[in-house]
Design a protein around this motif. Structure first.
Motif: not given
Length: 213
Positions: A181-187, A193-200
């Motif tokens: 959630x903290x990362x998504x504040x500036x993403x 899309x973030x989870x797919x890119x990071x591979x989580x």
């Protein structure tokens, strides 16, 4: 049909007089086909012959000919006799309805019996169930006599370990969620899309549900 009556004329005449109702040649052919073994053409010729001889009457309706018995051979029926006949018809109709209802009930009972197990099938099933019960009793007997039962202390230990692992699971899941959630504040993109890119892969992705207890 005798050899002296190869066309079945006498049989047809008796049939017309006995039933005393209007028939077409097709009707007579269909009703007497098995008895006479004649083709339709022979029946038509026999009907026309009887009409020409005056033994039966003929009426033409358009292209169809209707034949009926000569009514002069029958005695006159009084109104009282007609009333008696109407009463008898009503009585017979009532009997027909009663018999029809009985037949329906019998049909239903027959279907139920046909869908039920036969005595042989029931005997076989009872025997199989007895054998299954015996096997279950033997299994239960073996379980009761076993000396490797789980003690209350061992059971309590397993539950404590499970609760500890579940507590750690919840803790790590919460920490991971907070970090994301903290990362998504500036993403600039979506969480997916973030989870797919990071591979989580989340619990939901793996179709894993956290136990409530």
């Amino acid at each position: 049909m005798s050899k002296k009556d190869p066309q079945g004329v006498a049989v047809i005449l008796d049939y017309m007089n006995e039933n005393n109702r209007p028939y077409s040649a097709q009707d007579v052919f269909g009703n007497l086909q098995k008895q006479l073994g004649l083709g339709k053409t022979a029946v038509v010729k026999a009907m026309e012959q009887l009409a020409q001889q005056g033994k039966i009457k003929e009426k033409v309706y358009g292209k169809q000919k209707i034949y009926f018995a000569d009514q002069s051979q029958f005695a006159d029926v009084s109104d009282a006799d007609l009333g008696d006949l109407d009463g008898r018809i009503a009585e017979l109709n009532s009997q027909v309805q009663t018999v029809t209802q009985s037949c329906k009930k019998l049909d239903a009972a027959l279907k139920e019996l046909q869908s039920s197990l036969t005595t042989e099938e029931m005997t076989k099933e009872v025997e199989e169930l007895k054998q299954e019960c015996c096997a279950c009793r033997e299994r239960l007997k073996g379980i009761k006599s076993a000396d490797n039962h789980v003690t209350p202390e061992e059971k309590e230990k397993v539950y404590k370990e499970r609760n500890a692992y579940l507590k750690e699971w919840k803790k790590r899941k919460r920490l991971a969620s907070d970090m994301i959630d903290s990362i998504l504040e500036g993403y600039p993109k979506s969480k997916k899309q973030f989870l797919e890119e990071v591979g989580i892969e989340t619990d939901e992705d793996c179709k894993v549900n956290m136990p409530s207890v």
